[in-house]
Scaffold this motif. Structure first.
Motif, PDB file in Angstrom:
ATOM      1  N   MET A  62      59.221  25.275  36.383  1.00  0.00           N
ATOM      2  CA  MET A  62      58.061  26.099  36.618  1.00  0.00           C
ATOM      3  C   MET A  62      57.683  26.217  38.055  1.00  0.00           C
ATOM      4  N   LEU A  63      58.287  25.458  38.896  1.00  0.00           N
ATOM      5  CA  LEU A  63      58.061  25.928  40.413  1.00  0.00           C
ATOM      6  C   LEU A  63      58.842  26.997  40.861  1.00  0.00           C
ATOM      7  N   ALA A  64      59.949  27.243  40.235  1.00  0.00           N
ATOM      8  CA  ALA A  64      61.170  28.186  40.762  1.00  0.00           C
ATOM      9  C   ALA A  64      60.405  29.736  40.096  1.00  0.00           C
ATOM     10  N   ALA A  65      59.620  29.548  38.808  1.00  0.00           N
ATOM     11  CA  ALA A  65      59.298  30.795  38.147  1.00  0.00           C
ATOM     12  C   ALA A  65      58.561  31.649  39.149  1.00  0.00           C
ATOM     13  N   PRO A  66      57.470  31.309  39.585  1.00  0.00           N
ATOM     14  CA  PRO A  66      56.521  32.127  40.677  1.00  0.00           C
ATOM     15  C   PRO A  66      57.385  32.602  41.763  1.00  0.00           C
ATOM     16  N   LEU A  67      58.286  31.527  42.388  1.00  0.00           N
ATOM     17  CA  LEU A  67      58.792  32.060  43.588  1.00  0.00           C
ATOM     18  C   LEU A  67      60.060  33.064  43.166  1.00  0.00           C
ATOM     19  N   LEU A  68      60.551  32.970  42.153  1.00  0.00           N
ATOM     20  CA  LEU A  68      61.553  34.190  41.891  1.00  0.00           C
ATOM     21  C   LEU A  68      60.874  35.351  41.502  1.00  0.00           C
ATOM     22  N   LEU A  69      59.721  35.413  40.668  1.00  0.00           N
ATOM     23  CA  LEU A  69      59.008  36.325  40.595  1.00  0.00           C
ATOM     24  C   LEU A  69      58.722  37.179  41.919  1.00  0.00           C
ATOM     25  N   CYS A  70      58.252  36.478  42.821  1.00  0.00           N
ATOM     26  CA  CYS A  70      57.631  37.210  44.123  1.00  0.00           C
ATOM     27  C   CYS A  70      59.214  37.531  44.932  1.00  0.00           C
ATOM     28  N   ALA A  71      60.076  36.754  44.972  1.00  0.00           N
ATOM     29  CA  ALA A  71      61.167  37.146  45.620  1.00  0.00           C
ATOM     30  C   ALA A  71      61.801  38.441  45.162  1.00  0.00           C
ATOM     31  N   THR A  72      61.591  38.631  43.458  1.00  0.00           N
ATOM     32  CA  THR A  72      62.095  39.802  43.005  1.00  0.00           C
ATOM     33  C   THR A  72      61.362  41.020  43.739  1.00  0.00           C
ATOM     34  N   GLY A  73      60.107  40.840  43.675  1.00  0.00           N
ATOM     35  CA  GLY A  73      59.330  42.014  44.433  1.00  0.00           C
ATOM     36  C   GLY A  73      59.808  42.220  46.063  1.00  0.00           C
ATOM     37  N   LEU A  74      59.998  41.058  46.733  1.00  0.00           N
ATOM     38  CA  LEU A  74      60.585  41.156  47.961  1.00  0.00           C
ATOM     39  C   LEU A  74      61.626  42.032  48.061  1.00  0.00           C
ATOM     40  N   THR A  75      62.568  42.033  47.276  1.00  0.00           N
ATOM     41  CA  THR A  75      63.610  42.752  47.243  1.00  0.00           C
ATOM     42  C   THR A  75      63.267  44.163  47.461  1.00  0.00           C
ATOM     43  N   ILE A  76      62.290  44.596  46.759  1.00  0.00           N
ATOM     44  CA  ILE A  76      61.958  46.201  46.853  1.00  0.00           C
ATOM     45  C   ILE A  76      61.272  46.501  48.394  1.00  0.00           C
ATOM     46  N   THR A  77      60.570  45.473  48.873  1.00  0.00           N
ATOM     47  CA  THR A  77      60.364  46.014  50.364  1.00  0.00           C
ATOM     48  C   THR A  77      61.333  45.813  51.304  1.00  0.00           C
ATOM     49  N   PHE A  78      62.307  44.972  51.260  1.00  0.00           N
ATOM     50  CA  PHE A  78      63.343  44.686  51.942  1.00  0.00           C
ATOM     51  C   PHE A  78      64.257  46.102  51.832  1.00  0.00           C
ATOM     52  N   ALA A  79      64.411  46.513  50.724  1.00  0.00           N
ATOM     53  CA  ALA A  79      65.253  47.734  50.583  1.00  0.00           C
ATOM     54  C   ALA A  79      64.465  49.084  51.095  1.00  0.00           C
ATOM     55  N   GLY A  80      63.243  48.939  51.319  1.00  0.00           N
ATOM     56  CA  GLY A  80      62.483  50.016  51.930  1.00  0.00           C
ATOM     57  C   GLY A  80      62.440  49.790  53.378  1.00  0.00           C
TER      58      GLY A  80
END
Length: 210
Positions: A62-80
């Motif tokens: 349950m702790l990992a779920a929101p962190l993974l979700l936000c980390a997934t979004g971060l990959t987009i900004t880092f790719a940019g």
């Protein structure tokens, strides 16, 4: 030649992953040693502590779920080519925004409220990120410093909501807010505090972004 190039790329990617992993362990070990903590004991707790009981395993998921979700979004900004260090504030504001429909209309159907909460959370986080983007675009402020500064504002806003409008009315405790009605919770496994939908959504998002 193409097949050989493909194998070289695979090897390079695997080598890079191993180097990053080794560097992360080395940095963590140095940090632990500098504070007088045994790295072996710390790693033992990390590796075995979360898997020692079903409750701890479910809490970790349950702790990992929101962190993974936000980390997934971060990959987009880092790719940019952007460093979104303001993601912590975006998580906080998104969480506050998600709570608004749940607090305002608790008698509405749960499915509708879950949808509204999800949309509100995404809107709140996106709005907070947009403010950082506006500071970069129109004021020349680096997204790194703008994001870190906005994190403090978001934390202050969360404290205001917890200690102010959403504080517990029936208790002198300031440790949290009133619980939402049980019917508004995501379906949760008994005695495990695990809502399977949370990690499933995070993994699906990771697959989509991948």
């Amino acid at each position: 030649m193409e097949r050989g190039s493909f194998h070289v790329q695979q090897l390079t990617g695997a080598t890079r992953f191993l180097l990053v992993l080794a560097a992360a362990f080395a940095f963590t070990t140095v940090a632990l040693l500098s504070t007088g903590v045994s790295p072996l004991e710390a790693y033992r707790l990390v590796l075995f502590g979360a898997f020692s009981t079903p409750v701890r395993l479910s809490d970790m998921m349950m702790l990992a779920a929101p962190l993974l979700l936000c980390a997934t979004g971060l990959t987009i900004t880092f790719a940019g080519g952007l460093y979104n260090l303001g993601v912590e504030g975006q998580i906080i504001v998104g969480a506050i925004a998600a709570m608004v429909p749940l607090r305002l209309w608790p008698d509405w159907p749960p499915l509708l409220l879950w949808l509204l909460a999800g949309l509100s959370g995404m809107t709140g986080g996106a709005f907070w990120a947009m403010l950082i983007g506006a500071l970069r675009r129109y004021a020349g402020v680096s997204e790194i410093f703008a994001g870190l500064g906005m994190n403090f504002l978001a934390s202050g806003l969360a404290l205001y909501m917890v200690l102010g409008p959403w504080r517990r009315q029936t208790s002198a405790s300031l440790s949290g807010t009133e619980l939402l009605p049980r019917e508004l919770w995501l379906p949760t496994l008994d005695r495990l505090r695990l809502a399977p939908a949370a990690p499933v959504i995070a993994v699906l998002a990771l697959g989509v972004v991948w």
